[in-house]
Design a protein around this motif. Structure first.
Motif, mmCIF file in Angstrom:
data_model
loop_
_atom_site.group_PDB
_atom_site.id
_atom_site.type_symbol
_atom_site.label_atom_id
_atom_site.label_comp_id
_atom_site.label_asym_id
_atom_site.label_seq_id
_atom_site.Cartn_x
_atom_site.Cartn_y
_atom_site.Cartn_z
ATOM 1 N N TYR A 110 0.904 -1.181 0.058
ATOM 2 C CA TYR A 110 -0.095 0.069 0.057
ATOM 3 C C TYR A 110 1.015 1.215 0.092
ATOM 4 O O TYR A 110 0.528 2.219 -0.594
ATOM 5 C CB TYR A 110 -0.812 0.073 1.198
ATOM 6 C CG TYR A 110 -1.573 1.368 1.592
ATOM 7 C CD1 TYR A 110 -2.435 1.872 0.494
ATOM 8 C CD2 TYR A 110 -1.600 1.859 2.651
ATOM 9 C CE1 TYR A 110 -2.890 3.125 0.715
ATOM 10 C CE2 TYR A 110 -2.015 3.077 2.703
ATOM 11 C CZ TYR A 110 -2.980 3.792 1.875
ATOM 12 O OH TYR A 110 -3.459 5.041 2.070
ATOM 13 N N SER A 114 0.934 3.915 -3.084
ATOM 14 C CA SER A 114 0.050 5.201 -2.699
ATOM 15 C C SER A 114 1.013 6.381 -3.260
ATOM 16 O O SER A 114 0.660 7.372 -3.438
ATOM 17 C CB SER A 114 0.085 5.512 -1.281
ATOM 18 O OG SER A 114 1.249 5.313 -0.660
ATOM 19 N N GLN A 135 -3.034 5.010 -8.449
ATOM 20 C CA GLN A 135 -4.253 5.409 -7.955
ATOM 21 C C GLN A 135 -5.355 4.587 -7.719
ATOM 22 O O GLN A 135 -6.345 4.664 -7.172
ATOM 23 C CB GLN A 135 -4.486 6.758 -8.670
ATOM 24 C CG GLN A 135 -3.718 7.996 -8.384
ATOM 25 C CD GLN A 135 -4.045 9.270 -8.924
ATOM 26 O OE1 GLN A 135 -5.090 9.303 -9.813
ATOM 27 N NE2 GLN A 135 -3.388 10.082 -8.767
ATOM 28 N N ALA A 138 -4.083 1.495 -5.125
ATOM 29 C CA ALA A 138 -3.667 1.911 -3.737
ATOM 30 C C ALA A 138 -4.947 1.552 -2.597
ATOM 31 O O ALA A 138 -4.937 1.207 -1.700
ATOM 32 C CB ALA A 138 -3.077 3.235 -3.579
ATOM 33 N N PRO A 139 -6.252 2.326 -2.898
ATOM 34 C CA PRO A 139 -7.230 1.988 -2.328
ATOM 35 C C PRO A 139 -7.497 0.663 -1.977
ATOM 36 O O PRO A 139 -8.057 0.157 -1.047
ATOM 37 C CB PRO A 139 -8.463 2.722 -2.906
ATOM 38 C CG PRO A 139 -7.684 3.790 -3.914
ATOM 39 C CD PRO A 139 -6.452 3.110 -4.249
ATOM 40 N N VAL A 140 -7.370 -0.233 -2.900
ATOM 41 C CA VAL A 140 -7.642 -1.738 -2.822
ATOM 42 C C VAL A 140 -6.643 -2.423 -1.937
ATOM 43 O O VAL A 140 -7.045 -2.979 -1.118
ATOM 44 C CB VAL A 140 -7.701 -2.279 -4.290
ATOM 45 C CG1 VAL A 140 -7.698 -4.062 -4.058
ATOM 46 C CG2 VAL A 140 -8.455 -1.891 -5.004
ATOM 47 N N ARG A 142 -5.131 -0.558 0.281
ATOM 48 C CA ARG A 142 -5.351 -0.120 1.710
ATOM 49 C C ARG A 142 -6.453 -0.920 2.491
ATOM 50 O O ARG A 142 -6.377 -1.354 3.656
ATOM 51 C CB ARG A 142 -5.601 1.318 1.599
ATOM 52 C CG ARG A 142 -5.873 1.973 2.899
ATOM 53 C CD ARG A 142 -6.962 3.226 2.767
ATOM 54 N NE ARG A 142 -8.150 3.049 2.041
ATOM 55 C CZ ARG A 142 -8.694 3.611 1.033
ATOM 56 N NH1 ARG A 142 -8.040 4.987 0.789
ATOM 57 N NH2 ARG A 142 -9.742 3.417 0.530
ATOM 58 N N ASP A 143 -7.648 -1.253 1.890
ATOM 59 C CA ASP A 143 -8.643 -1.986 2.276
ATOM 60 C C ASP A 143 -8.191 -3.239 2.622
ATOM 61 O O ASP A 143 -8.583 -4.082 3.512
ATOM 62 C CB ASP A 143 -9.868 -1.995 1.328
ATOM 63 C CG ASP A 143 -10.436 -0.737 1.199
ATOM 64 O OD1 ASP A 143 -10.176 0.198 2.030
ATOM 65 O OD2 ASP A 143 -11.363 -0.305 0.176
ATOM 66 N N SER A 144 -7.299 -4.021 1.713
ATOM 67 C CA SER A 144 -7.012 -5.383 1.984
ATOM 68 C C SER A 144 -6.008 -5.352 3.317
ATOM 69 O O SER A 144 -6.042 -6.290 4.128
ATOM 70 C CB SER A 144 -6.068 -5.816 0.691
ATOM 71 O OG SER A 144 -6.884 -5.769 -0.228
ATOM 72 N N GLU A 146 -6.264 -3.634 5.825
ATOM 73 C CA GLU A 146 -7.231 -3.248 6.982
ATOM 74 C C GLU A 146 -8.110 -4.519 7.514
ATOM 75 O O GLU A 146 -7.899 -5.208 8.573
ATOM 76 C CB GLU A 146 -8.346 -2.212 6.860
ATOM 77 C CG GLU A 146 -9.190 -1.915 8.019
ATOM 78 C CD GLU A 146 -10.014 -0.722 7.576
ATOM 79 O OE1 GLU A 146 -10.955 -0.851 8.459
ATOM 80 O OE2 GLU A 146 -9.789 -0.065 6.678
#
Length: 197
Positions: A110, A114, A135, A138-140, A142-144, A146
């Motif tokens: 991540y 990012s 872009q 990165a959110p995928v 980040r969620d993974s 978490e």
């Protein structure tokens, strides 16, 4: 002093690695939950760098622990443990190793995706990026990161509950053999056990 694991208990090296990793997981969890609430400021970057540095330290210790387990073996199951419980414990341990490895790796990915400034591990040396910035990804990641963390916390809770169940209700050595031996306690079987169950 016997550093390797014996047939009946975990050795001091395994115990030290186990408890340091537990403290790092809990500390990283608290730090991760706190830092997402901080306003963007120089302190925000400092806390994130601290979280990442400790995360990479956790990753290194997990690798060391796996190598040590290969070298030092593992104790035999506590006498009288039903076969189903043995298999459940084995599956739980494998999942704990996988998740404890996957959580910091996903955080590292991540950070790489990012496109943030390069991390210096505790300010000492630059940590390489694992991937080009993205872009979209990165959110995928980040969620993974978490969700993997929460899965790890849930599994740690189950693992701890099982250890206390054995200690309080089964009255066996499942928990105590991962704790330092009390002074004067006898050692029934000091021989090392090189194989992994």
């Amino acid at each position: 002093m016997m550093l390797r694991n014996s047939a009946d208990r975990w050795g001091p090296v395994s115990q030290l690695l186990h408890w340091v990793i537990v403290l790092l997981i809990l500390g990283l969890g608290v730090l991760g939950l706190v830092m997402v609430e901080l306003p963007r400021s120089p302190r925000w970057f400092w806390v994130y760098d601290l979280h990442k540095s400790f995360g990479l330290t956790l990753l290194a210790l997990v690798v060391v622990r796996l190598l040590w387990r290969v070298f030092a073996g593992a104790p035999r199951p506590v006498p009288g443990t039903p076969r189903l419980q043995e298999r459940a414990a084995t599956v739980t341990h494998v999942l704990l190793y996988v998740l404890t490895f996957a959580v910091p790796v996903s955080g590292w990915l991540y950070d790489s995706l990012s496109g943030l400034r390069p991390l210096r591990w505790f300010g000492q040396f630059k940590v390489p990026k694992l991937a080009e910035p993205s872009q979209a990804l990165a959110p995928v990641m980040r969620d993974s990161h978490e969700w993997l963390f929460w899965a790890l916390i849930a599994l740690v809770a189950v693992h701890a509950a099982a250890a206390f169940y054995h200690h309080l209700f089964q009255h066996d050595a499942t928990l105590t053999r991962m704790l330092p031996r009390r002074r004067g306690a006898a050692s029934p079987d000091p021989s090392p056990l090189p194989e992994i169950r």
